[in-house]
Design a protein around this motif. Structure first.
Motif, PDB file in Angstrom:
ATOM      1  N   ALA A   1     -87.588  -6.973  73.620  1.00 50.93           N
ATOM      2  CA  ALA A   1     -87.093  -7.480  72.363  1.00 50.93           C
ATOM      3  C   ALA A   1     -86.034  -6.400  71.776  1.00 50.93           C
ATOM      4  CB  ALA A   1     -88.340  -7.847  71.318  1.00 50.93           C
ATOM      5  N   ALA A   2     -86.104  -5.237  71.698  1.00 55.38           N
ATOM      6  CA  ALA A   2     -85.199  -4.231  71.335  1.00 55.38           C
ATOM      7  C   ALA A   2     -84.145  -4.288  71.917  1.00 55.38           C
ATOM      8  CB  ALA A   2     -85.994  -2.969  71.187  1.00 55.38           C
ATOM      9  N   GLU A   3     -84.245  -4.537  73.428  1.00 53.78           N
ATOM     10  CA  GLU A   3     -83.049  -4.334  74.189  1.00 53.78           C
ATOM     11  C   GLU A   3     -82.249  -5.611  73.869  1.00 53.78           C
ATOM     12  OE1 GLU A   3     -81.824  -2.219  75.722  1.00 53.78           O
ATOM     13  OE2 GLU A   3     -83.201  -0.506  76.040  1.00 53.78           O
ATOM     14  N   ARG A   4     -82.771  -6.785  73.886  1.00 54.04           N
ATOM     15  CA  ARG A   4     -82.117  -8.062  73.406  1.00 54.04           C
ATOM     16  C   ARG A   4     -81.227  -7.838  72.108  1.00 54.04           C
ATOM     17  NH1 ARG A   4     -83.147 -11.805  76.824  1.00 54.04           N
ATOM     18  NH2 ARG A   4     -85.005 -12.320  77.808  1.00 54.04           N
ATOM     19  N   LEU A   5     -82.130  -7.500  71.177  1.00 54.55           N
ATOM     20  CA  LEU A   5     -81.381  -6.895  69.984  1.00 54.55           C
ATOM     21  C   LEU A   5     -80.114  -6.168  69.921  1.00 54.55           C
ATOM     22  CD1 LEU A   5     -84.247  -6.858  67.536  1.00 54.55           C
ATOM     23  CD2 LEU A   5     -82.536  -8.892  67.466  1.00 54.55           C
ATOM     24  N   GLN A   6     -80.612  -5.013  70.835  1.00 50.37           N
ATOM     25  CA  GLN A   6     -79.285  -4.168  70.975  1.00 50.37           C
ATOM     26  C   GLN A   6     -78.261  -4.719  71.857  1.00 50.37           C
ATOM     27  OE1 GLN A   6     -79.578  -1.643  69.619  1.00 50.37           O
ATOM     28  NE2 GLN A   6     -78.121   0.054  70.109  1.00 50.37           N
ATOM     29  N   ARG A   7     -78.524  -5.665  72.953  1.00 46.99           N
ATOM     30  CA  ARG A   7     -77.417  -6.452  73.495  1.00 46.99           C
ATOM     31  C   ARG A   7     -76.811  -7.273  72.911  1.00 46.99           C
ATOM     32  NH1 ARG A   7     -75.112 -10.191  75.487  1.00 46.99           N
ATOM     33  NH2 ARG A   7     -76.027 -11.267  73.929  1.00 46.99           N
ATOM     34  N   GLN A   8     -77.257  -7.881  71.599  1.00 42.20           N
ATOM     35  CA  GLN A   8     -76.626  -8.644  71.163  1.00 42.20           C
ATOM     36  C   GLN A   8     -75.587  -8.079  70.030  1.00 42.20           C
ATOM     37  OE1 GLN A   8     -79.242 -10.922  68.133  1.00 42.20           O
ATOM     38  NE2 GLN A   8     -77.998 -12.445  67.866  1.00 42.20           N
ATOM     39  N   ARG A   9     -76.321  -6.922  69.614  1.00 44.40           N
ATOM     40  CA  ARG A   9     -75.335  -5.927  68.584  1.00 44.40           C
ATOM     41  C   ARG A   9     -73.942  -5.680  69.686  1.00 44.40           C
ATOM     42  NH1 ARG A   9     -78.116  -3.550  64.146  1.00 44.40           N
ATOM     43  NH2 ARG A   9     -76.964  -1.536  64.561  1.00 44.40           N
ATOM     44  N   ALA A  10     -74.272  -5.172  70.799  1.00 39.69           N
ATOM     45  CA  ALA A  10     -73.280  -4.840  71.510  1.00 39.69           C
ATOM     46  C   ALA A  10     -72.241  -5.956  71.857  1.00 39.69           C
ATOM     47  CB  ALA A  10     -73.808  -4.257  73.003  1.00 39.69           C
TER      48      ALA A  10
ATOM     49  N   LEU B   1     -81.868  -5.550  81.590  1.00 43.25           N
ATOM     50  CA  LEU B   1     -82.210  -6.295  82.904  1.00 43.25           C
ATOM     51  C   LEU B   1     -83.426  -5.250  83.333  1.00 43.25           C
ATOM     52  CD1 LEU B   1     -79.069  -6.823  84.928  1.00 43.25           C
ATOM     53  CD2 LEU B   1     -80.833  -8.643  84.031  1.00 43.25           C
ATOM     54  N   ASP B   2     -83.630  -3.822  83.143  1.00 41.44           N
ATOM     55  CA  ASP B   2     -84.388  -2.951  83.274  1.00 41.44           C
ATOM     56  C   ASP B   2     -85.680  -3.193  82.817  1.00 41.44           C
ATOM     57  OD1 ASP B   2     -82.843  -1.589  85.272  1.00 41.44           O
ATOM     58  OD2 ASP B   2     -82.260  -0.094  83.715  1.00 41.44           O
ATOM     59  N   ALA B   3     -85.555  -3.564  81.145  1.00 34.79           N
ATOM     60  CA  ALA B   3     -86.613  -4.095  80.389  1.00 34.79           C
ATOM     61  C   ALA B   3     -87.452  -5.428  80.897  1.00 34.79           C
ATOM     62  CB  ALA B   3     -86.126  -4.286  78.973  1.00 34.79           C
TER      63      ALA B   3
ATOM     64  N   VAL C   1     -87.447  -6.200  83.864  1.00 33.40           N
ATOM     65  CA  VAL C   1     -88.156  -5.600  85.158  1.00 33.40           C
ATOM     66  C   VAL C   1     -89.525  -5.015  84.685  1.00 33.40           C
ATOM     67  CG1 VAL C   1     -88.203  -4.146  87.153  1.00 33.40           C
ATOM     68  CG2 VAL C   1     -86.374  -5.612  86.810  1.00 33.40           C
ATOM     69  N   ARG C   2     -89.350  -4.222  83.736  1.00 32.04           N
ATOM     70  CA  ARG C   2     -90.843  -3.493  83.202  1.00 32.04           C
ATOM     71  C   ARG C   2     -91.750  -4.629  82.504  1.00 32.04           C
ATOM     72  NH1 ARG C   2     -86.689   0.222  81.360  1.00 32.04           N
ATOM     73  NH2 ARG C   2     -86.843  -0.613  78.891  1.00 32.04           N
ATOM     74  N   VAL C   3     -91.003  -5.448  82.033  1.00 36.56           N
ATOM     75  CA  VAL C   3     -92.166  -6.448  81.650  1.00 36.56           C
ATOM     76  C   VAL C   3     -92.597  -7.117  82.658  1.00 36.56           C
ATOM     77  CG1 VAL C   3     -92.193  -8.637  80.352  1.00 36.56           C
ATOM     78  CG2 VAL C   3     -90.938  -6.799  79.431  1.00 36.56           C
ATOM     79  N   GLY C   4     -92.088  -7.647  83.594  1.00 38.25           N
ATOM     80  CA  GLY C   4     -92.575  -8.350  84.772  1.00 38.25           C
ATOM     81  C   GLY C   4     -93.698  -7.419  85.592  1.00 38.25           C
ATOM     82  N   THR C   5     -93.340  -5.892  85.627  1.00 41.10           N
ATOM     83  CA  THR C   5     -94.208  -5.212  86.315  1.00 41.10           C
ATOM     84  C   THR C   5     -95.315  -4.960  85.375  1.00 41.10           C
ATOM     85  OG1 THR C   5     -92.473  -4.033  87.241  1.00 41.10           O
ATOM     86  CG2 THR C   5     -94.457  -2.897  87.078  1.00 41.10           C
ATOM     87  N   ALA C   6     -95.245  -4.912  84.245  1.00 42.84           N
ATOM     88  CA  ALA C   6     -96.573  -4.864  83.436  1.00 42.84           C
ATOM     89  C   ALA C   6     -97.424  -6.000  83.572  1.00 42.84           C
ATOM     90  CB  ALA C   6     -95.997  -4.355  81.874  1.00 42.84           C
ATOM     91  N   SER C   7     -96.758  -7.010  83.557  1.00 50.88           N
ATOM     92  CA  SER C   7     -97.537  -8.149  83.551  1.00 50.88           C
ATOM     93  C   SER C   7     -98.396  -8.319  84.909  1.00 50.88           C
ATOM     94  CB  SER C   7     -96.669  -9.465  83.272  1.00 50.88           C
ATOM     95  OG  SER C   7     -97.593 -10.776  83.339  1.00 50.88           O
TER      96      SER C   7
END
Length: 593
Positions: A289-298, A334-336, A338-344
């Motif tokens: 979620a933080a990465e999505r907000l950061q990508r949106q800001r970018a 994209l890395d985030a 992947v990490r969510v899928g791996t954690a799930s």
């Protein structure tokens, strides 16, 4: 006038106040350099020092000492106007031909399709793991094995009842009138045997036999016999005592208790693994979620740079910086994911079941609990040493191996046994008189088995035996080797217990330290995130005001993203420390099937 011209040229080629590091002036400087070079060639003077950087335009540099001031000023004005016209034309052509005109997607998801999520609370995850996890089933299977082994060893001391009913029919040719050609026998026997706790073997048997014969000179053609006997065997060296007879049973008892403690430890380990995997998924989703907000800001930042570039306020350098920042945030997003899928998938592996379809994954519904007050280290260590089921299981394994070692030591002796028995017999049947050599022998009677048993219980025909037997193998290596093997197993079990004890103490101390520091660390990370967020806000305001560059904004945004990532890790670390303390110091009393 000369100093004012130098100051104006220096300000023109200096830092861009609109936000770029002189990107626009780089293009203008290049055009000015070309015009200045052309003017120098016409004059036969002037030398371009560096084509890669903007030349400083000053009144002395553009004037010629060999010409009148009016001519030099006229040529300088022409060069400046030509440079400005060329720079504006180059900027317009670059803005029209470069791909900066395409604006990025500034939405939150940016067109990404999220997989279907299955919401899961921590309690639901614990229940799923208890019902489906292979770890739980393996622990219960080991407990069943231990229970069966204990039952088998205890069954060796159960009394044994036995009985038999046998019929024998024999027809044989005879060569003498005293022999019987036909014999019919039926026997019924029964009894019980038992091994006492000190190794005494007791055997009680009863038997009755009915036999018929066609021998001509038999005075008892139908016999009814009864017999009762008691046999006792007592070991004197090998196999004598509780250690020898019940060593395996005691070991099986300890192993059963150890299996129960291991099942409890497996339950605690599974619960801790579920919590850790759950909070890892929570942190991964939070980072995403933080990465999505950061990508949106970018994306918003890149869009602003494109708009400013079209207006001619910034040059391609600022747009390239914004594009680099945007590409970095896309990669990190994209890395985030992947990490969510791996954690799930890790959570699904722990709980023992998938979320559903192939494109579905788990989603955390609970938030980490607030940090609780941590008990003193001495109290936690004491409770861990007393209640930790894993350490208790290691101690029970030591007790089991010690019982087997004692049994092996008691069997490392020669076999010396005292044995004896006592019994009685009785006879009844159908009698008849026969004449042999002119004499009458026998009498006519018919008595049943009751008469025979009366003789047995009346001790009319007793029989007994008593003896001593010795069995000593030459070399005596098998029993001595077994004793050494059991002693080696005992030493290994003691070492395993000590290692587990040290590991437990180290884990408790480490978890206690993390639990003590996690609250302060989490608060520090939250303060860091707030400070980084405020710093990013100020950096963006300063950039819009022209007091900072695009690179400064990118650096500050990267620091904000790093602070948010560290905050997520601090949350997971605090939850893991609390879970670890519960796992190490909490006893579990659960009823297992």
């Amino acid at each position: 006038m000369k100093r004012r011209g130098d100051d104006q040229a220096r300000r023109g080629t200096g830092r861009d106040r609109s936000g770029g590091r002189g990107e626009l002036m780089v293009v203008q400087g290049s055009a000015c350099t070309r015009d200045a070079e052309a003017g120098a060639r016409l004059k036969g003077r002037g030398k371009v020092r560096d084509r890669g950087y903007p030349s400083r335009l000053s009144w002395p540099a553009m004037s010629s000492r060999s010409r009148p001031p009016s001519v030099a000023g006229r040529h300088s004005s022409v060069a400046v106007l030509t440079a400005l016209t060329s720079a504006l034309a180059a900027t317009s052509a670059w803005a029209a031909s470069s791909p900066v005109s395409s604006e990025p997607d500034t939405s939150y998801l940016a067109g990404a399709v999220e997989p279907e999520r299955v919401g899961l609370t921590l309690e639901q995850a614990q229940k799923l793991a208890a019902a489906h996890s292979p770890t739980t089933r393996a622990a219960l299977a080991a407990l069943r094995v231990a229970r069966g082994a204990r039952m088998r060893e205890a069954g060796a001391f159960d009394p044994v009842l036995f009985g038999a009913d046998e019929r024998v029919s024999t027809d044989t040719p005879v060569s003498s009138p005293f022999e019987a050609s036909k014999t019919r026998v039926r026997s019924l026997s029964g009894g019980a045997s038992w091994v006492s706790p000190i190794g005494t073997s007791v055997n009680v048997s009863l038997a009755r036999v009915r036999a018929e014969t066609d021998a001509q000179f038999s005075t008892l053609p139908v016999e009814r016999r009864a017999r009762a006997r008691l046999d006792v065997v007592q070991p004197l060296l090998r196999g004598f005592g509780l250690g020898a007879t019940r060593g395996e049973l005691r070991a099986a008892d300890r192993e059963l208790e150890a299996a129960q403690r291991n099942a409890e430890a497996a339950s605690l380990d599974l619960g801790a693994a579920v919590e850790n995997a759950y909070w890892e998924l929570y942190a991964a989703e939070r980072d995403q979620a933080a990465e999505r907000l950061q990508r949106q800001r970018a994306a918003v930042f890149l869009r602003d740079q494109l708009i400013r570039a079209r207006a001619g306020v910034v040059g391609p350098g600022a747009v390239a910086t914004a594009r680099t920042f945007m590409a970095a945030q896309e990669a990190q997003l994209l890395d985030a994911r992947v990490r969510v899928g791996t954690a799930s998938e890790a959570l699904a592996l722990v709980v023992g079941t998938q979320a559903g379809e192939a494109d579905q994954r788990y989603h955390c519904l609970d938030d980490p609990p607030e940090a609780q007050a941590v008990e003193p280290l001495s109290a936690l260590v004491k409770r861990a040493l007393e209640a930790n089921p894993s350490l208790r299981a290691a101690e029970l394994d030591v007790a089991a191996t010690r019982a087997r070692a004692r049994g092996a030591a008691s069997r490392a002796w020669p076999t010396v046994e005292a044995f004896g028995g006592y019994g009685g017999s009785g006879l009844a049947g159908v009698g008849r008189q026969i004449t042999f050599s002119g004499q009458t022998v026998g009498s006519d009677f018919d008595t049943g088995f009751g008469h025979a048993w009366d003789q047995v219980w009346g001790d009319d025909f007793p029989d007994w035996n008593l003896g001593l037997r010795v069995n000593m193998p030459l070399g005596w290596r098998a029993d001595r080797g077994e004793r050494q093997r059991q002693l080696g197993i005992l030493e290994g079990a003691l070492a395993t217990r000590d290692a587990r004890r040290l590991a437990l103490l180290s884990a408790v101390r480490q978890a206690h330290l993390e639990a003590e520091l996690s609250e302060r660390q989490l608060q520090a990370m939250r303060d860091l995130v707030e400070a980084a967020r405020e710093q990013a806000r100020i950096a963006n305001l300063e950039y819009r005001a022209g007091r900072s560059t695009a690179y400064d904004v990118v650096v500050v945004e990267a620091e904000l993203r790093e602070a948010q990532f560290r905050e997520s890790q601090a949350l997971v670390r605090a939850a893991r420390a609390a879970t670890e303390l519960r796992r190490l110091t909490t006893p579990v009393f659960r009823r297992t099937p």
